[in-house]
Design a protein around this motif. Structure first.
Motif, PDB file in Angstrom:
ATOM      1  N   GLY A  37       0.785  -1.228   0.000  1.00 55.48           N
ATOM      2  CA  GLY A  37       0.000   0.000   0.000  1.00 55.48           C
ATOM      3  C   GLY A  37       0.810   1.267   0.000  1.00 55.48           C
ATOM      4  N   TYR A  38       2.111   1.183  -0.279  1.00 52.89           N
ATOM      5  CA  TYR A  38       2.952   2.377  -0.347  1.00 52.89           C
ATOM      6  C   TYR A  38       2.979   2.880  -1.800  1.00 52.89           C
ATOM      7  CZ  TYR A  38       4.666   1.830   4.398  1.00 52.89           C
ATOM      8  OH  TYR A  38       4.749   1.767   5.759  1.00 52.89           O
ATOM      9  N   GLY A  39       3.066   4.197  -1.934  1.00 53.97           N
ATOM     10  CA  GLY A  39       3.124   4.754  -3.269  1.00 53.97           C
ATOM     11  C   GLY A  39       3.679   6.157  -3.268  1.00 53.97           C
ATOM     12  N   LYS A  40       3.970   6.666  -4.460  1.00 53.13           N
ATOM     13  CA  LYS A  40       4.503   8.017  -4.601  1.00 53.13           C
ATOM     14  C   LYS A  40       4.379   8.431  -6.058  1.00 53.13           C
ATOM     15  CE  LYS A  40       9.071   6.428  -5.744  1.00 53.13           C
ATOM     16  NZ  LYS A  40      10.503   6.576  -5.622  1.00 53.13           N
ATOM     17  N   ARG A  41       4.599   9.719  -6.292  1.00 51.76           N
ATOM     18  CA  ARG A  41       4.656  10.253  -7.642  1.00 51.76           C
ATOM     19  C   ARG A  41       6.050  10.782  -7.907  1.00 51.76           C
ATOM     20  NH1 ARG A  41       1.424  14.757  -8.793  1.00 51.76           N
ATOM     21  NH2 ARG A  41       1.275  15.314  -6.590  1.00 51.76           N
ATOM     22  N   THR A  42       6.514  10.611  -9.145  1.00 49.43           N
ATOM     23  CA  THR A  42       7.841  11.080  -9.532  1.00 49.43           C
ATOM     24  C   THR A  42       7.756  11.720 -10.911  1.00 49.43           C
ATOM     25  OG1 THR A  42       8.812   9.227  -8.313  1.00 49.43           O
ATOM     26  CG2 THR A  42      10.267  10.407  -9.833  1.00 49.43           C
ATOM     27  N   ALA A  43       8.473  12.797 -11.113  1.00 49.94           N
ATOM     28  CA  ALA A  43       8.477  13.470 -12.424  1.00 49.94           C
ATOM     29  C   ALA A  43       9.055  12.548 -13.485  1.00 49.94           C
ATOM     30  CB  ALA A  43       9.290  14.751 -12.343  1.00 49.94           C
ATOM     31  N   VAL A  44       8.475  12.591 -14.694  1.00 47.03           N
ATOM     32  CA  VAL A  44       8.949  11.749 -15.789  1.00 47.03           C
ATOM     33  C   VAL A  44      10.406  12.072 -16.125  1.00 47.03           C
ATOM     34  CG1 VAL A  44       8.583  11.148 -18.218  1.00 47.03           C
ATOM     35  CG2 VAL A  44       6.615  11.586 -16.736  1.00 47.03           C
ATOM     36  N   SER A  45      10.782  13.339 -15.978  1.00 43.49           N
ATOM     37  CA  SER A  45      12.135  13.779 -16.361  1.00 43.49           C
ATOM     38  C   SER A  45      13.222  13.142 -15.499  1.00 43.49           C
ATOM     39  CB  SER A  45      12.235  15.298 -16.277  1.00 43.49           C
ATOM     40  OG  SER A  45      11.924  15.740 -14.961  1.00 43.49           O
ATOM     41  N   GLU A  46      12.824  12.606 -14.318  1.00 42.91           N
ATOM     42  CA  GLU A  46      13.823  11.972 -13.459  1.00 42.91           C
ATOM     43  C   GLU A  46      14.273  10.618 -14.008  1.00 42.91           C
ATOM     44  OE1 GLU A  46      13.738  11.894  -9.316  1.00 42.91           O
ATOM     45  OE2 GLU A  46      12.706  13.837  -9.070  1.00 42.91           O
ATOM     46  N   TYR A  47      13.514  10.092 -14.969  1.00 41.99           N
ATOM     47  CA  TYR A  47      13.881   8.812 -15.586  1.00 41.99           C
ATOM     48  C   TYR A  47      14.633   9.132 -16.877  1.00 41.99           C
ATOM     49  CZ  TYR A  47      10.421   6.813 -12.400  1.00 41.99           C
ATOM     50  OH  TYR A  47       9.713   6.440 -11.281  1.00 41.99           O
ATOM     51  N   ARG A  48      15.914   8.885 -16.882  1.00 45.85           N
ATOM     52  CA  ARG A  48      16.695   9.211 -18.072  1.00 45.85           C
ATOM     53  C   ARG A  48      16.401   8.201 -19.181  1.00 45.85           C
ATOM     54  NH1 ARG A  48      20.432   6.504 -14.818  1.00 45.85           N
ATOM     55  NH2 ARG A  48      21.499   4.778 -15.898  1.00 45.85           N
ATOM     56  N   PHE A  49      16.582   8.651 -20.439  1.00 43.06           N
ATOM     57  CA  PHE A  49      16.416   7.749 -21.572  1.00 43.06           C
ATOM     58  C   PHE A  49      17.516   6.689 -21.553  1.00 43.06           C
ATOM     59  CE2 PHE A  49      13.935  11.187 -23.685  1.00 43.06           C
ATOM     60  CZ  PHE A  49      12.820  10.426 -23.995  1.00 43.06           C
ATOM     61  N   THR A  50      17.138   5.455 -21.787  1.00 40.52           N
ATOM     62  CA  THR A  50      18.100   4.363 -21.964  1.00 40.52           C
ATOM     63  C   THR A  50      17.708   3.601 -23.218  1.00 40.52           C
ATOM     64  OG1 THR A  50      16.789   2.865 -20.605  1.00 40.52           O
ATOM     65  CG2 THR A  50      18.499   4.129 -19.481  1.00 40.52           C
ATOM     66  N   ASN A  51      18.591   2.708 -23.635  1.00 39.53           N
ATOM     67  CA  ASN A  51      18.275   1.921 -24.821  1.00 39.53           C
ATOM     68  C   ASN A  51      17.185   0.909 -24.510  1.00 39.53           C
ATOM     69  OD1 ASN A  51      20.124   3.148 -26.533  1.00 39.53           O
ATOM     70  ND2 ASN A  51      21.805   1.817 -25.802  1.00 39.53           N
ATOM     71  N   ARG A  52      16.351   0.688 -25.525  1.00 41.95           N
ATOM     72  CA  ARG A  52      15.321  -0.351 -25.382  1.00 41.95           C
ATOM     73  C   ARG A  52      16.004  -1.699 -25.116  1.00 41.95           C
ATOM     74  NH1 ARG A  52      14.035  -4.004 -28.779  1.00 41.95           N
ATOM     75  NH2 ARG A  52      14.968  -2.949 -30.579  1.00 41.95           N
ATOM     76  N   GLY A  53      15.465  -2.445 -24.149  1.00 45.15           N
ATOM     77  CA  GLY A  53      16.032  -3.752 -23.812  1.00 45.15           C
ATOM     78  C   GLY A  53      17.025  -3.702 -22.680  1.00 45.15           C
ATOM     79  N   GLY A  54      17.315  -2.487 -22.120  1.00 47.16           N
ATOM     80  CA  GLY A  54      18.255  -2.371 -21.014  1.00 47.16           C
ATOM     81  C   GLY A  54      17.611  -2.645 -19.667  1.00 47.16           C
ATOM     82  N   LYS A  55      18.406  -2.431 -18.580  1.00 47.65           N
ATOM     83  CA  LYS A  55      17.925  -2.683 -17.226  1.00 47.65           C
ATOM     84  C   LYS A  55      17.055  -1.547 -16.698  1.00 47.65           C
ATOM     85  CE  LYS A  55      21.450  -5.791 -15.390  1.00 47.65           C
ATOM     86  NZ  LYS A  55      20.504  -6.799 -14.906  1.00 47.65           N
TER      87      LYS A  55
END
Length: 862
Positions: free
Chosen positions: A737-755
């Motif tokens: 039951g824990y949750g939060k919101r995070t800005a999309v910009s905090e997730y950097r672009f990585t290559n498709r298929g990465g970790k």
């Protein structure tokens, strides 16, 4: 030898009598004669009185037999014999059938014959034999006979020249429009709809006031056909065409209402059926459709109609059936929706002609004008003849002693008549004869005053009739007055309602458009519930029972959609199925729902994993510019054009090829310009542009989207976001039951298929990641646990934090329970905020106050 000679001799004798003819011309002439006989003498009504010859002859024969509405009934066989013997040399069944129809309230908008006995019913039962039934004219039929003895119409000889019959009745009722007509002639047919008498008479008056009136202006008075069995007219375009051009189409529906029995089961009660629909046949048809599994959800159907209460057909539904869907199926597959072709063909001056609304009204008004003129001429002649005789009486009374002496001195009546003519008082032969026939009591002083008064009144009548014949406006004013008298006497309200809709049958017309919550349980039970039934609560609240589920079952999907939208269901085996939102059974928050296998042809070992709400699959521009993005638990991602899913199939289609050990997890609809984010159970998330995934066909496997660490790890969700939409944040929720919101910009672009990168700090306190959503502060969040506890809260209440944090407590979870599903709700309506409570509450208790959905009037679907 003798026979040959005789033959030759006969041939010589007949020579000159044999006329050679062309057989083609002979057959053509004979067929035209026959066809015109059928057209004029049998199948088509006359535009003036709206009657075919058989109906006209029946009414005339009854009038001759003095079968008025206030007189005793006579056996139908007596009337049929009169019609056959004098006017209609055809079969007795044709006459009796026509007579029966004129007495049936469900066949004629205004019955012309008052019948006593069994005249059949709307269930298809025939009438009793004519030796059992009795008839007399209905009151309205007498208005069709008014003034028939005043030389208002022409008479013709009957089939053997022994009797005379009218060529048309001097009706005051616009019978052709009021009761309609149908018939099949040779090479042509007619099908004219019945109308409301008050409306038609208003139309006639409007035409008299303005001869240049348009058809559209007439339609303000004559709105639409009005059927004796009521019902509802759907769509006016076909009717407008019929009124303007004489040919069109009427879509007519029966009326139904939904009732709930004390047991909680629903019933559909059919209270009105369309015109000319057999109720027993309709009941049998519904039963057959149920047996053939064309309509699912009906338990029993029974025709409970009777003469006292009218139409009542009861359709019992299964407890989980959707009444609105069944109603639409009844309209679609049975005669509860019927269309009638308008074909206004009638005889005008002996010739068939297609008539529009104005033609029919103008022909009737002109006929009434002709009747008024002929009646006035007849009454004028009779008044003048009577006045002439009264004038003679007055002359005789002025010379009474001389007249008496002259008569007494005459040897014979002829001599007395000649003496009166030659007495120099100005008497003619007619007056002299009338004087001789005068009774002695008329010679008293009082009788003389009466004669004088009658003479004065006749002179006033003569002056009025002369003025009437010389003044057209006065004649039309008289016609208006008589028509309004008929309206006051026989006019009534419309029976058939008018609904201004498209002619096409669309179930969306029957169902109110609203947002609903669609829930699917782990074991595959689905239902839809009005969005207002769910309360909005503060973060940390206890929640309310959202659905009662079986043991070991839990709510797995919560989805919000409009009732008019199409839902695409994607299963874990990669199949896609179609369903309209309204086709999902409605249930309250606590109901279990219905097994999804009953709604679509789902394999027993397959289950729904994702649902996509498509506003309109028929919009070509929309489907060509949108895609379906699919992801599996093992991190495979695939993109396919929405157009590949636009053609609905009952058996479903293959959306993605799933490799062994994998399952389809999520499906999203995009416009091709989104950014894709995938999250795994262990707390990682990846972000890459959608263009990195090229579109492939429905049967393709897809490509790697995110790397999954081990056998225990798996993808828990996928979202598609727009780079330019900064209002959206990434919401993640854990098992505890824990949750939060995070800005999309905090997730950097990585290559498709990465970790990817960390999205939540997973600990024993938080539990594993269960879901990821893209949300705005204007939306609500709905969280459902495996035990069926559901809470609704505003996204704005959930704090925005960094990627690596564990978040805050969104919902308190019981021991052994965990979060099963999360979904977002667009906050389009006002929802009351309810304060949360940290005190222990029983499941189903809501913290504080009423929910916004309770205490309100039920919606149309509820």
């Amino acid at each position: 030898m003798d026979q040959t000679e005789n033959t030759m001799e006969n041939g010589q004798n007949n020579q000159g009598r044999i006329i050679p003819v062309n057989i083609e011309e002979q057959m053509k002439t004979a067929y035209i004669d026959y066809s015109m006989s059928v057209i004029v003498g049998r199948a088509l009504p006359d535009v003036r009185d709206g009657l075919k010859p058989v109906h006209r002859r029946i009414l005339f024969a009854m009038n001759e037999l003095d079968l008025q509405y206030n007189k005793a009934y006579k056996k139908s066989a007596r009337v049929v014999g009169e019609v056959l013997g004098k006017y209609h040399p055809h079969g007795d069944s044709s006459v009796y059938d026509a007579m029966v129809r004129m007495a049936q309230e469900w066949s004629m908008r205004y019955t012309l014959i008052d019948g006593q006995g069994n005249f059949g019913n709307q269930d298809g039962d025939g009438p009793a034999a004519m030796r059992y039934t009795e008839v007399r004219m209905d009151r309205i039929a007498e208005s069709m006979m008014d003034d028939i003895d005043k030389e208002t119409v022409d008479f013709q000889l009957n089939f053997d020249d022994s009797e005379k019959e009218p060529t048309v009745l001097p009706t005051r009722i616009p019978q052709l429009l009021v009761n309609g007509s149908s018939g099949i002639a040779v090479g042509m047919a007619t099908n004219m709809m019945p109308h409301n008498l008050s409306e038609v008479l208003d139309g006639c008056v409007a035409y008299i006031d303005n001869r240049e009136i348009t058809i559209d202006e007439l339609m303000k008075h004559v709105k639409a056909p009005d059927f004796p069995t009521a019902g509802t007219i759907y769509g006016m375009e076909g009717i407008k065409a019929g009124y303007h051009f004489g040919r069109g189409r009427v879509v007519l529906r029966g009326k139904m209402q939904v009732e709930t029995k004390t047991s909680g089961r629903e019933q559909i009660i059919i209270t009105e059926v369309p015109y000319q629909v057999n109720r027993d046949a309709l009941t049998d048809k519904i039963g057959q459709l149920v047996n053939d599994k064309v309509i699912d959800g009906i338990v029993h159907v029974n025709n409970e109609s009777n003469q006292k209460e009218g139409t009542r057909i009861v359709v019992d539904l299964r407890r989980d059936a959707v009444a609105n869907v069944i109603i639409n199926q009844l309209y679609k597959y049975t005669e509860l929706q019927t269309s009638f072709g308008i074909n206004n063909v009638a005889l005008v001056k002996g010739r068939p002609k297609i008539l529009n609304l104005k033609d029919m009204i103008s022909e009737f008004v002109e006929f009434r004008h002709e009747v008024v003129v002929r009646r006035a001429k007849y009454e004028l002649r009779k008044a003048q003849e009577r006045a002439h005789i009264l004038q003679g009486y007055l002359i005789a009374l002025d010379h009474l002693d001389e007249v008496i002496a002259l008569i007494r001195s005459s040897a014979t009546p002829d001599i007395a008549k000649e003496s009166l003519i030659n007495a120099g008082w100005g008497l003619d032969e007619i007056q002299a004869k009338a004087i001789l026939e005068l009774r002695l009591q008329r010679l008293t002083g009082m009788e003389r005053e009466k004669i004088k008064q009658e003479y004065d009144e006749l002179m006033q009548l003569i002056a009025h009739l002369n003025e009437l014949l010389n003044n057209e406006q006065m004649r039309f004013d008289l016609i208006k007055t008589e028509l309004l008298e008929i309206k006051a006497k026989f006019g009534d309200e419309r029976k058939t309602e008018i609904t201004y809709l498209d002619d096409e049958v669309r179930i969306e017309d029957l169902i109110k458009e609203e947002d609903v919550v669609i829930t699917i349980s782990h074991h595959g039970y689905v239902k839809r519930t009005s969005l207002t039934e769910y309360r909005q609560q503060r973060r940390g609240g206890r929640g309310a029972v959202g659905s009662k589920t079986r043991e070991e079952d839990f709510i797995e999907h919560l989805f919000v959609a409009s009732t008019h939208h199409t839902l695409l269901f994607f299963t874990e085996k990669g199949r896609c199925y179609w369903l309209k939102s309204y086709e999902i059974p409605e249930g309250d928050k606590t109901s279990k729902g219905r097994a999804i296998q009953n709604l679509m042809q789902l394999a027993p070992d397959d289950k729904v994993r994702a649902i996509i709400d498509v506003p309109n699959l028929d919009d070509e521009e929309f489907v060509k510019n949108h895609y379906i993005v699919l992801c599996t638990r093992k991190g495979i991602i695939k993109k396919t054009s929405l157009e590949d899913f636009s053609r609905r199939r009952a058996t479903g289609v293959n959306a993605i090829t799933i490799v062994e050990g994998d399952q389809l997890l999520e499906a999203k609809m995009t416009d091709g310009q989104s950014e894709i984010m995938m999250a795994v159970k262990s707390g990682r998330a990846i972000r890459f542009p959608e263009e990195k995934v090229r579109p492939t066909g429905r049967g393709a496997i897809g490509v790697a989207g995110i790397e999954v660490d081990d056998a225990n790890d798996e993808v828990v969700g996928m979202i598609c976001v727009k780079a330019e939409d900064t209002s959206r944040t990434v919401l993640v929720v854990s098992e505890k039951g824990y949750g939060k919101r995070t800005a999309v910009s905090e997730y950097r672009f990585t290559n498709r298929g990465g970790k990817g990168v960390k999205t939540i700090n997973v600990t024993d306190k938080t539990g594993a990641l269960v879901g990821i959503l893209d949300v705005t502060e204007k939306e609500d969040l709905m969280i459902s646990s495996r035990n069926g506890i559901t809470i609704r809260m505003s996204v704005a209440q959930i704090s925005e934090q960094g990627r690596a944090t564990q978040g805050v407590k969104l919902i308190r979870v019981d021991e052994g329970d965990e979060i099963a599903a999360i979904t977002k709700v667009a906050e389009e309506e006002e929802v009351e905020s309810v304060n949360g409570s940290n005190e222990e509450q029983q499941p189903g208790d809501a913290p504080g106050g009423e929910s916004p959905g309770e205490g309100n009037e039920p919606t149309e679907n509820q």
